[in-house]
Design a protein around this motif. Sequence first.
Motif, short mmCIF file in Angstrom:
data_model
loop_
_atom_site.label_atom_id
_atom_site.label_comp_id
_atom_site.label_asym_id
_atom_site.label_seq_id
_atom_site.Cartn_x
_atom_site.Cartn_y
_atom_site.Cartn_z
N VAL A 148 -35.28 16.91 -42.10
CA VAL A 148 -35.34 15.58 -41.56
C VAL A 148 -33.56 15.13 -41.91
O VAL A 148 -32.74 15.79 -42.30
N MET A 149 -33.40 14.47 -40.79
CA MET A 149 -31.18 14.28 -40.68
C MET A 149 -31.27 12.95 -40.06
O MET A 149 -31.94 12.39 -39.48
N ILE A 150 -30.25 11.95 -40.84
CA ILE A 150 -30.05 11.05 -41.11
C ILE A 150 -28.43 10.79 -40.74
O ILE A 150 -27.75 11.28 -41.83
N GLU A 151 -28.05 10.28 -40.23
CA GLU A 151 -26.48 9.92 -39.37
C GLU A 151 -25.47 11.59 -39.18
O GLU A 151 -24.84 11.79 -39.74
N GLY A 152 -26.44 12.20 -39.01
CA GLY A 152 -25.84 13.86 -38.80
C GLY A 152 -25.84 14.65 -40.32
O GLY A 152 -25.60 15.38 -39.81
N ARG A 153 -26.25 14.01 -41.21
CA ARG A 153 -26.91 14.86 -42.48
C ARG A 153 -28.46 15.28 -43.14
O ARG A 153 -29.18 14.77 -42.70
N ILE A 154 -28.04 16.34 -43.19
CA ILE A 154 -29.91 16.77 -43.14
C ILE A 154 -30.10 16.76 -44.93
O ILE A 154 -29.53 16.48 -46.03
N HIS A 155 -31.26 15.64 -44.89
CA HIS A 155 -31.92 15.22 -46.04
C HIS A 155 -33.24 16.06 -46.36
O HIS A 155 -33.98 16.04 -47.54
N LYS A 156 -33.55 17.18 -44.94
CA LYS A 156 -34.78 17.94 -46.00
C LYS A 156 -34.77 18.56 -44.89
O LYS A 156 -34.74 19.16 -43.54
N ARG A 157 -34.80 19.96 -45.41
CA ARG A 157 -34.47 21.42 -44.90
C ARG A 157 -35.39 22.67 -45.38
O ARG A 157 -35.77 22.58 -46.20
N GLY A 158 -36.14 22.95 -44.40
CA GLY A 158 -37.17 23.89 -44.31
C GLY A 158 -38.03 24.02 -45.44
O GLY A 158 -38.85 24.09 -46.33
N GLY A 159 -39.05 21.94 -45.00
CA GLY A 159 -39.45 21.63 -46.25
C GLY A 159 -39.47 21.00 -47.15
O GLY A 159 -40.09 20.91 -48.00
N ARG A 160 -37.90 21.50 -47.68
CA ARG A 160 -37.42 20.33 -48.91
C ARG A 160 -36.38 19.88 -48.74
O ARG A 160 -35.80 19.50 -48.04
N LEU A 161 -36.50 18.68 -49.43
CA LEU A 161 -35.60 17.95 -49.54
C LEU A 161 -34.39 18.70 -50.13
O LEU A 161 -33.96 19.26 -50.71
N VAL A 162 -33.53 17.39 -49.54
CA VAL A 162 -32.04 18.74 -49.85
C VAL A 162 -30.97 16.82 -50.37
O VAL A 162 -31.09 15.18 -50.09
N GLY A 163 -30.74 17.04 -51.40
CA GLY A 163 -29.82 16.32 -52.10
C GLY A 163 -30.85 15.04 -52.64
O GLY A 163 -30.47 14.56 -53.20
N HIS A 164 -32.07 15.23 -53.33
CA HIS A 164 -32.65 14.74 -53.83
C HIS A 164 -33.19 15.07 -55.90
O HIS A 164 -33.47 15.85 -55.61
N ASP A 165 -32.77 14.94 -56.31
CA ASP A 165 -33.36 15.79 -57.58
C ASP A 165 -34.42 15.32 -58.39
O ASP A 165 -34.31 14.48 -59.12
N THR A 166 -35.28 15.94 -57.57
CA THR A 166 -36.80 15.20 -57.61
C THR A 166 -37.25 15.96 -59.35
O THR A 166 -38.20 15.39 -59.33
N ARG A 167 -37.12 16.62 -59.53
CA ARG A 167 -36.85 16.40 -60.97
C ARG A 167 -36.84 15.74 -62.21
O ARG A 167 -37.45 15.47 -62.78
N LYS A 168 -35.63 15.26 -62.31
CA LYS A 168 -35.03 14.34 -63.11
C LYS A 168 -36.31 13.06 -62.12
O LYS A 168 -35.75 12.03 -63.58
N LEU A 169 -35.88 12.67 -61.10
CA LEU A 169 -35.96 11.82 -60.64
C LEU A 169 -37.65 11.57 -61.43
O LEU A 169 -38.18 9.94 -62.02
N LEU A 170 -38.31 12.34 -61.04
CA LEU A 170 -40.17 12.67 -61.58
C LEU A 170 -40.09 12.11 -62.91
O LEU A 170 -40.91 11.21 -63.84
N ARG A 171 -39.23 13.03 -64.24
CA ARG A 171 -38.99 12.51 -65.40
C ARG A 171 -38.72 11.11 -65.97
O ARG A 171 -39.76 10.41 -66.19
N ASP A 172 -37.80 10.55 -65.10
CA ASP A 172 -37.44 9.12 -64.87
C ASP A 172 -38.38 8.02 -64.59
O ASP A 172 -39.18 6.67 -65.46
N ALA A 173 -38.85 8.87 -63.37
CA ALA A 173 -39.76 7.45 -63.13
C ALA A 173 -41.82 7.23 -64.10
O ALA A 173 -41.57 6.11 -64.15
#
Length: 472
Positions: free
Chosen positions: A434-459
């Motif tokens: 997934v690329m947005i504005e030329g920046r990669i947000h998902k690569r090889g099936g994994r999110l880039v730049g989203h701290d999912t562990r912390k996000l899920l704990r916080d949620a």
Amino acid sequence: MNNDSRFLGRRAMLGTISATVLAATAARAQDAEPETPAAEPAQTGRPGEYLITGAHLLTMDDKLGEIASGAVHVRDGAIVAVGADLQAPGAQRIEAHGAVVMPGFVDTHWHLWATLARGLGAKGGFDKAMAALAPKFGPQDNALGVRLSLAEAAHAGITTVCNFAHNTRGPEAARAEWQAMRDSGLRGRFYYGHPNELPKDKLMDLPGLEALAKEIKGDGLVSLGVAARGPDRSLAEIWRREWAAARDLNLPISTHVAYSKAVAQSGAIKAMAEGSFLGPDVQLIHLTQASDDDLRRVADGGSPVGLCPWTEMQVGFGLPPVARLQKQGLPIGLGLDNLALAGNADVFAMMKLTADLAAASAGEQGTLTERQVLEWATIGGARSIGMEEQIGSLTPGKRADLIMVRMDAVNTTPAPRPDITLVRAAQPANISLVMIEGRIHKRGGRLVGHDTRKLLRDAGGAFSRLQKEAGI
């Protein structure tokens, strides 16, 4: 000791061991990290230069069409070139053999804050289920719901999100949601709203709206709009003042309308048409109960329509009139609406449902082709929110918002017609890039730049606290 006694003794001993193991497992689970892997760090600095090669390109551009084995050259956030044989010395190469590369999905209607209460609205309807919970949200809870939604959006290939913020309990909540969208790196529009239960005789926070409009210069990835009430949700003098304020600020408007028989029969669309309150700047959401006369008024007025088929059916708004909307030639985009109801962000499933609804209502298979519904999810959605010059197709000069979908997985092979396979068989897990504005947000099936562990704990922690405060 007889056999029964020995059996009971062993059973008691096993029960004790099992209880001990379960207790130890539970204790470890409290300290363990979620299984979701941590994402890669976000890209910093200027967007990179990439050459994506070997892909089946679904450009969604009428002139470029499909390219069976093509390449996309991306530089500084923009699409530089699209073709069968491209050279870009110095660019980072991304091999896409066995995959479709296409524009990212455009979601045209989503209440992002409510994702923090995922599934809660499925019991008893959104308004009833959220009546106690929504007022307990603080600005940071709103922002957390947005962050959770946008991480899932990136995973699901949604590169543009329209956030209809209808739990805005003051300018702090609005600013928190807008900032969370800005920080995510996703493209989108923040529709400044109001508390969902705002009385009909009370104005939304117009001073807060004006202050935020002055701050936003329009040069970022997140633009501003107004989540407005229409004739069915407020008094005439109230909704007209709110719409006038939006237009004075030159902001697009989004509103729910004709979602029930009572609202449709109240003459809301007729009143909007007669008062010149329709137009390309006014997005109408749902229209499930709109009459043919009202659909003609909408078409004549030039307003785009946002369909949200999952929630429209779940809450009893009725069957989305897909075939009738298509017949009128209205600009149409698709929206997830509300993950407190719909459950998850899966545009592939939404496209399949939309195509099948058209066939069911018209009584004929193929009424809405897979290609057409794919357009609604990309270039059509972009057109419906006035962003077709920037996004929605792989067109040189447009922004580099694109996704790569693997077509060599067990659920997508064979794929003689990629457009049909995408709508009928693909899933978010098949999206590898997934690329947005030329920046990669998902690569090889994994999110880039989203701290999912912390996000899920916080949620999880925030939802537990909100439940207790609301007495749910």
